[in-house]
Design an enzyme around this catalytic site. Structure first.
Site, PDB file in Angstrom:
ATOM      1  N   ARG A 193       5.510  -9.332  13.303  1.00  0.00           N
ATOM      2  CA  ARG A 193       4.891  -9.829  12.080  1.00  0.00           C
ATOM      3  C   ARG A 193       5.986 -10.243  11.108  1.00  0.00           C
ATOM      4  O   ARG A 193       7.070  -9.653  11.098  1.00  0.00           O
ATOM      5  CB  ARG A 193       4.009  -8.748  11.431  1.00  0.00           C
ATOM      6  N   PHE A 253      -5.197   6.812 -11.895  1.00  0.00           N
ATOM      7  CA  PHE A 253      -5.480   6.032 -10.690  1.00  0.00           C
ATOM      8  C   PHE A 253      -4.564   4.814 -10.594  1.00  0.00           C
ATOM      9  O   PHE A 253      -4.061   4.482  -9.513  1.00  0.00           O
ATOM     10  CB  PHE A 253      -6.944   5.591 -10.718  1.00  0.00           C
TER      11      PHE A 253
END
Length: 389
Positions: A193, A253
């Site tokens: 990749r 978060f």
């Protein structure tokens, strides 16, 4: 909580690893919306990652994936990926998607549609220009930042401007994604990749794979430093974005992945290990960052610390030297300046949030310890990954 929603949280813990704890610490109904958003995108990403699905089947799957959210019986059983359960049991996820408020559904289906189209676009072409690198990162990560921000605002835990400013939200995702791509050079090469943009690596080599060879180390470092510098240009936007947040659970978060990213990027800068193994921050360092990143003042200090740690590593002979030093100076200025929003997060944390932070650190430590043995063959002891997935 319905049985299907309980199952969704089981899948969340199985697929997102340590960051499941941060998602589950979100307040109120936002927690469920972000859980479903994550699982829908994890299912979409599983289709993209599965190299056993023929392109003529994969492209329409990606482009039409958003429509499956409104098809109660749709599932996909042809994947060989490790996270295939989110595709095989997609009806459990989609029913909980339809149980969400319409304001959440609209955000999730829109982001899923746009991301699927973008993923399909890059299936058959490599990342060429730096502009295409931004575009690819937008599709796979910037849109996640946009979608999350719109969910935050839809929940009314954050102001409308958080979801409305898509440029800042996009930068949040691009900073994380570029850090991952930079760090994962060798792993991606080993799996055939390539996500480093050709415009960058072609300045220093005839092939991206050359950087893994010792004789091409100086060229590899020059390309690495160019890409790190490009990623750093998103940090001022990260600071601006985080400064707007009002809800503590949303702040935690958002902030924790960003401070982990700046620490990882600092460790990668001018580091030959990027081409020889996996650069990871220490376990104790990761837990400390998670514990500290609970207010804007602390986050700015962390960003200033790790950005300034790069300064002594900048070589005057490096082609990106001047731009790198300029970006680091800009980040330092933004990190040290006052901000009208900062006071919101400088209060002392309540015992509830301290307990939540301790729990998150404990869960993260368990995960990091469990993975240390698995990574021991490629990385020195006492290091950890930036992200749970």
């Amino acid at each position: 909580m319905t049985e299907s929603l309980r199952t969704c949280y089981v899948y969340l813990n199985q697929t997102s690893r340590s960051f499941a704890a941060v998602i589950q610490a979100l307040d109120g109904e936002l927690r469920h919306a972000v859980c479903i958003f994550y699982l829908v995108l994890r299912a979409l990403d599983t289709v993209e990652d599965d190299m056993t699905i023929p392109l003529d089947r994969k492209v329409p799957l990606l482009q039409d994936f958003h429509s499956f959210l409104y098809q109660p019986e749709w599932r996909f059983t042809g994947s060989q990926e490790k996270d295939r359960q989110v595709l095989e049991d997609f009806p459990t996820i989609s029913v909980e998607f339809r149980n969400l408020g319409q304001e959440y559904q609209d955000v999730i289906v829109d982001i899923c549609r746009r991301m699927g189209v973008g993923m399909a676009e890059f299936l058959e072409k490599k990342v060429g220009s730096m502009t295409e690198w931004d575009k690819y990162c937008h599709y796979v990560a910037g849109l996640v930042g946009v979608g999350l921000s719109q969910l935050f605002s839809a929940s009314q835990l954050e102001e409308p401007e958080v979801g409305g400013d898509t440029e800042l939200a996009n930068s949040m995702g691009l900073f994380l994604q570029k850090t991952n791509i930079i760090r994962d050079y060798l792993e991606d090469q080993q799996q055939s990749r390539a996500f480093w943009p050709q415009e960058a690596w072609s300045k220093f080599s005839s092939g991206l794979e050359d950087f893994a060879e010792p004789q091409h180390l100086s060229s590899g470092l020059a390309c690495l430093n160019l890409l790190v510098t490009d990623a750093l240009r998103h940090v001022p936007d990260v600071i601006s974005y985080l400064s707007r947040l009002r809800n503590q659970s949303v702040f935690n978060f958002c902030a924790i992945p960003q401070v982990m990213a700046i620490a990882t990027l600092s460790a990668c800068y001018n580091n030959p290990m990027v081409f020889q193994g996996v650069v990871k921050i220490r376990k104790g360092q990761a837990v400390t960052l998670m514990m500290q990143a609970t207010n804007m003042g602390a986050v700015k200090s962390i960003i200033a610390q790790y950005s300034q740690e790069m300064v002594p590593k900048v070589c005057v002979s490096d082609p990106s030297c001047e731009r790198t030093l300029h970006m680091l100076a800009l980040i330092r200025e933004r990190s040290l300046c006052g901000d009208s929003h900062t006071h919101t997060h400088t209060h002392h944390l309540s015992p509830v949030y301290l307990s939540a932070a301790m729990l998150l650190a404990a869960l993260s430590w368990q995960y990091l310890s469990a993975t240390a043995t698995a990574t021991a063959t490629t990385t020195p002891p006492g290091t950890t990954d930036m992200q749970g997935h």
